[in-house]
Write an enzyme that holds these catalytic residues in place. Structure first.
Site, PDB file in Angstrom:
ATOM      1  N   ASP A 125      68.312 102.016  90.539  1.00 31.79           N
ATOM      2  CA  ASP A 125      67.007 102.135  91.178  1.00 31.79           C
ATOM      3  C   ASP A 125      66.037 102.939  90.316  1.00 31.79           C
ATOM      4  O   ASP A 125      66.083 104.165  90.300  1.00 31.79           O
ATOM      5  CB  ASP A 125      67.214 102.827  92.540  1.00 31.79           C
ATOM      6  CG  ASP A 125      65.921 102.975  93.315  1.00 31.79           C
ATOM      7  OD1 ASP A 125      64.918 102.331  92.946  1.00 31.79           O
ATOM      8  OD2 ASP A 125      65.921 103.739  94.307  1.00 31.79           O
ATOM      9  N   ASP A 311      59.930  98.986  89.716  1.00 30.74           N
ATOM     10  CA  ASP A 311      60.986  99.501  90.587  1.00 30.74           C
ATOM     11  C   ASP A 311      62.098  98.474  90.780  1.00 30.74           C
ATOM     12  O   ASP A 311      61.975  97.557  91.594  1.00 30.74           O
ATOM     13  CB  ASP A 311      60.376  99.896  91.938  1.00 30.74           C
ATOM     14  CG  ASP A 311      61.406 100.505  92.880  1.00 30.74           C
ATOM     15  OD1 ASP A 311      62.563 100.699  92.467  1.00 30.74           O
ATOM     16  OD2 ASP A 311      61.049 100.786  94.040  1.00 30.74           O
TER      17      ASP A 311
END
Ligand SMILES: *[C@@H]1O[C@H](CO)[C@@H](O)[C@H](O)[C@H]1NC(C)=O
Ligand SMILES: *[C@@H]1O[C@H](CO)[C@@H](O)[C@H](O)[C@H]1NC(C)=O
Ligand SMILES: *[C@@H]1O[C@H](CO)[C@@H](O)[C@H](O)[C@H]1NC(C)=O
Length: 427
Positions: A125, A311
């Site tokens: 992440d 992201d």
């Protein structure tokens, strides 16, 4: 976004430092890669994906809040229940590459990571900086069917006395517990004393995501939320030992993609690799994305929110409200449905591409095929299947979140020098 960040900044304000010795990365000058494979027996679930993104960034849906479409019937959630918990993890091959699984048609990507010699399936992440794992200190109801880390079975595990973490989101979902350190091995590159969270409590929204058994945060260490002070991410720990202080992401829809640390594989892209500067002051891989074009229209200026972050941990692409309106104006019968918190359209509608300027030197084009995210319901008038868009509104929050829908269209380099992001057309 701001309330989410300031919450964490409050958490990490502390003069104490952890007693743990500095982590020591080993294996100088090497690179490694993690392959990802896609499973075909899952169906992407748009509303779940957008709720997850809203939770992560503290976004409350504001616009169009009461639009309920008369002729739209969302599918029952049961339709999307994931039947198997186990990721289909292949053995690492001789070069140190590790296979991993894209689950629920790219709702998320998970990769096997060895922690204290135990393999757990984690989500990489770049939009956060905490690493935490499902583990045997959680109630068995939270860990059933998962590959969980058992600190008791690791000879290298150490508890960090006085350390704690709590991840908390706007909708009151949370994960909290203590901190530990252990040997973390990702595809053969090892950080001997990586600090991570070992939750003793997780709320149901984390438990319901049975595909991921925790996160490896690859944002900047400044937004690590551990107490009594921030800890370095795996990437920050390993970067000095890599050939080049970078990692690359090639996420593939319906195929095998990979993360690779330490070097740029020039065979993975074609044309120029364009390097744009990153503003790391908020802890994200943030850049300017101030212009866009729908289909073959000319570029126009983004009116509301021009800053964006890359992201990997968000499946959708959440763009400025004016961009999303301009985009769906060109999609036949597209409409916003508050029932599913997003834009939907008949699956037979043709989707235009979306071009976004990244910095002032690169334009990325996301083809319509990648924008089509999932089937979400039925048109009760025509009986036609209704689809959920991979491009959705960021609801006017301070950043655009360019998640996997965007990243899958590119070869991306996350480079600590600068810091900067490199973008190119993938092969
Ligand atoms: C939306 O509906 C809720 C409850 O039905 C109401 O309280 C609210 O004022 C409505 N919002 C708008 C923008 O109309
Ligand atoms: C359902 O179909 C009708 C007729 O084609 C169309 O006008 C309407 O916009 C559609 N609604 C949705 C949610 O797709
Ligand atoms: C990108 O730019 C930074 C800052 O100018 C530089 O240090 C880095 O080497 C560049 N990366 C690549 C892959 O060219």
């Amino acid at each position: 976004m701001h309330s989410y960040l300031s919450f964490f900044i409050c958490l990490v304000l502390s003069v104490q430092v952890l007693a743990a010795p500095a982590p020591q990365p080993v294996r100088k000058s090497r690179s490694f890669q993690i392959e990802r494979v896609k499973r075909s027996d899952y169906v992407a679930h748009g509303p779940v994906a957008i709720r997850k993104a809203f939770r992560k960034f503290g976004i409350t849906p504001v616009d169009f809040s009461n639009i309920s479409l008369k002729d739209f019937q969302p599918f029952d959630h049961q339709t999307f229940r994931v039947k198997s918990n186990q990721a289909n993890v292949a053995e690492p091959d001789q070069t140190g590459a590790v296979s991993a699984t894209s689950v629920q048609n790219d709702v998320e990507f998970v990769s096997p990571v060895s922690v204290g010699g135990q393999t757990v399936t984690l989500d990489f992440d770049t939009g956060s900086a905490d690493m935490w794992l499902f583990n045997t200190e959680l109630p068995t109801s939270a860990t059933a069917g998962r590959d969980v880390y058992d600190p008791k079975k690791s000879t290298t595990y150490k508890k960090i006395e006085g350390g704690s973490f709590k991840i908390s989101y706007g909708d009151s979902s949370s994960a909290s517990g203590g901190l530990a350190q252990d040997v973390v091995d990702i595809g053969g590159a090892v950080v001997k004393e990586q600090v991570f969270g070992l939750p003793t409590s997780v709320s149901s929204s984390f438990i319901s995501d049975t595909n991921s058994n925790g996160l490896v945060g690859l944002g900047f260490s400044s937004i690590n939320t551990f107490q009594p002070g921030p800890q370095k991410t795996f990437f920050d720990n390993i970067a000095p030992s890599l050939e080049e202080p970078l990692f690359t992401a090639r996420l593939r829809s319906d195929g095998v993609g990979e993360y690779e640390f330490g070097k740029i594989d020039h065979a993975k892209y074609t044309g120029n690799l364009v390097n744009i500067s990153v503003d790391a002051s908020s802890g994200f891989w943030q850049f300017d994305a101030g212009y866009f074009a729908v289909g073959s229209d000319p570029l126009q200026k983004v009116q509301q929110v021009s800053q964006a972050i890359a992201d990997t941990g968000t499946s959708l692409m959440l763009v400025s409200p004016d961009v999303v309106s301009a985009y769906y104006k060109q999609v036949r019968h597209a409409a916003y449905s508050s029932g599913v918190s997003g834009w939907v359209y008949p699956c037979s509608s043709k989707l235009p591409s979306l071009t976004v300027a990244l910095g002032d030197k690169y334009q990325a084009t996301i083809p319509g095929s990648l924008v089509n995210f999932a089937e979400v319901g039925r048109n009760t008038t025509t009986g036609e299947t209704v689809c959920y868009g991979g491009i959705q509104s960021n609801q006017g929050s301070s950043l655009q979140i360019f998640g996997d829908v965007f990243l899958k269209a590119l070869f991306v380099v996350f480079d600590r020098r600068g810091p900067s992001l490199g973008f190119a057309t993938p092969v």
